[in-house]
Every structure is written in C-alpha cells, then in structure tokens.
Design a protein around this motif. Sequence first.
Motif, PDB file in Angstrom:
ATOM      1  N   SER A 153       0.838  -1.201   0.000  1.00  0.00           N
ATOM      2  CA  SER A 153       0.000   0.000   0.000  1.00  0.00           C
ATOM      3  C   SER A 153       0.868   1.245   0.000  1.00  0.00           C
ATOM      4  O   SER A 153       1.927   1.268   0.638  1.00  0.00           O
TER       5      SER A 153
ATOM      6  N   LEU B 147       0.031   5.666   0.026  1.00  0.00           N
ATOM      7  CA  LEU B 147      -0.776   6.871  -0.210  1.00  0.00           C
ATOM      8  C   LEU B 147       0.132   8.057  -0.478  1.00  0.00           C
ATOM      9  O   LEU B 147      -0.326   9.154  -0.759  1.00  0.00           O
TER      10      LEU B 147
ATOM     11  N   THR C 102       2.999   9.775  -2.680  1.00  0.00           N
ATOM     12  CA  THR C 102       3.633   9.740  -3.998  1.00  0.00           C
ATOM     13  C   THR C 102       5.150   9.555  -3.880  1.00  0.00           C
ATOM     14  O   THR C 102       5.740   8.797  -4.656  1.00  0.00           O
TER      15      THR C 102
ATOM     16  N   GLY D  62      -4.016   1.744  -2.607  1.00  0.00           N
ATOM     17  CA  GLY D  62      -3.797   3.046  -1.965  1.00  0.00           C
ATOM     18  C   GLY D  62      -3.788   4.131  -3.018  1.00  0.00           C
ATOM     19  O   GLY D  62      -3.430   3.877  -4.184  1.00  0.00           O
ATOM     20  N   SER D  63      -4.171   5.361  -2.627  1.00  0.00           N
ATOM     21  CA  SER D  63      -4.411   6.396  -3.637  1.00  0.00           C
ATOM     22  C   SER D  63      -3.205   6.708  -4.517  1.00  0.00           C
ATOM     23  O   SER D  63      -3.353   6.922  -5.721  1.00  0.00           O
TER      24      SER D  63
ATOM     25  N   GLN E  84      -2.830   3.961  -7.071  1.00  0.00           N
ATOM     26  CA  GLN E  84      -3.898   4.029  -8.085  1.00  0.00           C
ATOM     27  C   GLN E  84      -3.637   5.096  -9.136  1.00  0.00           C
ATOM     28  O   GLN E  84      -4.088   4.999 -10.269  1.00  0.00           O
ATOM     29  N   GLN E  85      -2.936   6.156  -8.726  1.00  0.00           N
ATOM     30  CA  GLN E  85      -2.649   7.224  -9.682  1.00  0.00           C
ATOM     31  C   GLN E  85      -1.460   6.887 -10.583  1.00  0.00           C
ATOM     32  O   GLN E  85      -1.135   7.632 -11.499  1.00  0.00           O
TER      33      GLN E  85
ATOM     34  N   HIS F 135      -8.412  -0.998  -7.214  1.00  0.00           N
ATOM     35  CA  HIS F 135      -9.074   0.296  -7.058  1.00  0.00           C
ATOM     36  C   HIS F 135      -9.532   0.499  -5.618  1.00  0.00           C
ATOM     37  O   HIS F 135      -9.617   1.619  -5.132  1.00  0.00           O
ATOM     38  N   ASP F 136      -9.873  -0.588  -4.969  1.00  0.00           N
ATOM     39  CA  ASP F 136     -10.263  -0.505  -3.555  1.00  0.00           C
ATOM     40  C   ASP F 136     -10.038  -1.873  -2.918  1.00  0.00           C
ATOM     41  O   ASP F 136      -9.557  -2.807  -3.582  1.00  0.00           O
TER      42      ASP F 136
END
Length: 232
Positions: A168, A170, A172, A199-200, A203-204, A217-218
Amino acid sequence: MPSKEIESAKSDQLTDLASLVQHGENIEAVACAEKLLDNSCPVEDIISALSEGLAILRNKCTVENFQLLDVLLASRAMVEVVDECISRKLQMDMDQIADAFERTNSGAPVKTLVIGTIQGDVHDLGKHIVATLCRFNSVKVINLGKDVPVDTFVNTAIRENADYIGVSSLMTVCLAKIKDIKPELIRRGYGYIKVVGGGSAVQQSSMESLNLDFVAHDAFDGLDYICKRQNP
Ligand code: B12
C-alpha cells in the motif's frame, strides 16, 4: 456510577477534548481521547469533538487575522489524536472481529498474503481493511504494518511461502520503492509470487511503471483478485 453521571462525565471530557485541540495541547488531547475510548465512548463522538475544536480556527484563518502558529498547533493535536487513538482503535476492533471469525471457522486457509505499507509511508488504515477482508475470506494474512522496507516484504513472503504480496502507498514520494519488490522476487527465483498494489498514490500510477501484477481500485477489488485468481 449511575448512567446519567457517566453520560455527564463523558460529555465533560468531550468538551475538554475540543478545548485541548483548540489550544493545540497535543499530548493532553491524546491522553483525553484515550480515556474516552477506554470508557467506551463512540469514535463518532470523538471525531465531532475534534471538529468542534478545529471550528474555532475559521476565525484565525481570515485575511485580517491569520494566526499561523495557533492553526498549526491545533492541527497537530488533531492529527495526533487521529493517528495515535482513532486509527489504532479501529484497527484493534477489526482484529478482534477477524480473530473471532477465524476461531469459529477453522477451515485451512487456501492462500497466503503478506501485506504492508511501503517504507516511508505511515498510512495504514486502508491496508488494514484489506487485511481484515482477506482474513474473513479464509486467506492467511501476515500483516507487516507500516513503513516496511522492500527486503522485509520479500524475505517474509519467501519464508511464509506466500502466494501474494500486498503493498500500500498513499504517498507519492514513496512509490519508487514499490518498483523494486517484483524484480527482487524474480532475482531470487520467486517471481511467481504476485504483487498487488493499492492506496491512492498507487492508483494514480500504473501496473507497468511500478512492476506490479495488479493495481486494486479498492479493498474489494484487491480481495477479488486474491480470492478469485487461480492458484499460480
Ligand atoms: C488519515 C490520513 C492520515 C493519517 C494516517 C493514519 C493512519 N494510521 O493510517 C495521519 C494523520 C497519520 C497522516 C499523516 C500524513 N499524511 Co495523510 N492522509 C490521511 C487521509 C486524510 C486519509 C487516508 C485514509 O486513511 N483513507 C481511508 C482509507 C480507508 O482509504 P485508503 O488508504 O485509500 O485505502 C482504501 C483503498 O485505497 C484500498 N487500499 C489501500 N491500500 C491497499 C493495499 C492493497 C494491497 C489493496 C489491495 C488495496 C488497498 O483499500 C482501502 C479501502 O478501499 C488522506 C487524504 C485522503 N482523503 O485520502 C491524507 C493523505 C494521504 N496524507 C497526505 C500527507 C502528505 C500526509 C503527511 C506527509 C502529512 C504531514 N505533513 O505530516 C503525513 C504522512 C507521513 C508519512 N511519512 O507517511 C497526503 C498524501 C499526498 C501524496 N499524494 O503524496 C494526503 C493524500 C492528503 C493530501 N491531500 O495532501 N495522514
């Protein structure tokens, strides 16, 4: 103590918590929130008190009156309560429920997942949700926690004969380390262990640029990949 008095003591403590946050008293705010949680105060009530404490900052963030230090100290107090009390409490609750489930469902786990948050990143709530969901679906989970170096992921997965590594992030700035997991597995002859990211920040990015086998995605997307995929 009669229940009316308990309620009134709790309400006083919530008022104290709001005031401590407002005044940036981080250590006392954490202690107060711990006490409330020990007395079974719902997490929702604590979050409301934190919001109340922060609401006062609105008046300290205007063009005419901008008091940066007050704003920073109050934010720090709130962040520490969230990090040290609320997220820990939620994770303990999730673990208790999953432990009870595992005790009553003694079927052997079919797959093994080693999961953690990559080195440098301390966000671990989302990853913990994935771990709990997997435990409810008969996956054996080894949760390495947060701020986990690449070597720890790889060594644990090899030692535990894992089918999956879940990573995971979040943050960057921490993404670059994720790239090293799969090549290290391949280098050591364990390239069949699938690496799933979430994690965001992940995902990006993309599967290819992070050397991942799957980007979820989740939590449910990750669960589907882990549970529905045929064994390698
Ligand atoms: C709560 C929070 C914190 C808490 C974390 C508490 C904890 N123990 O986890 C605290 C207060 C500690 C914190 C600290 C910081 N934070 Co913060 N934080 C957040 C916040 C508000 C919510 C994150 C969260 O828990 N979401 C809820 C969970 C359930 O969602 P989730 O993690 O995305 O997980 C879901 C999926 O993504 C997926 N998933 C997640 N991981 C995995 C893994 C696998 C394998 C799979 C399959 C799926 C999966 O499953 C979950 C359920 O679907 C976000 C903003 C936001 N709205 O996202 C910022 C945010 C992540 N934080 C941020 C930052 C910058 C920080 C700090 C650097 C701030 C600071 N200056 O100190 C520090 C981090 C220090 C560090 N070294 O890591 C930035 C990151 C920016 C970036 N892209 O790099 C964000 C985006 C805020 C922002 N907009 O700027 N933070």
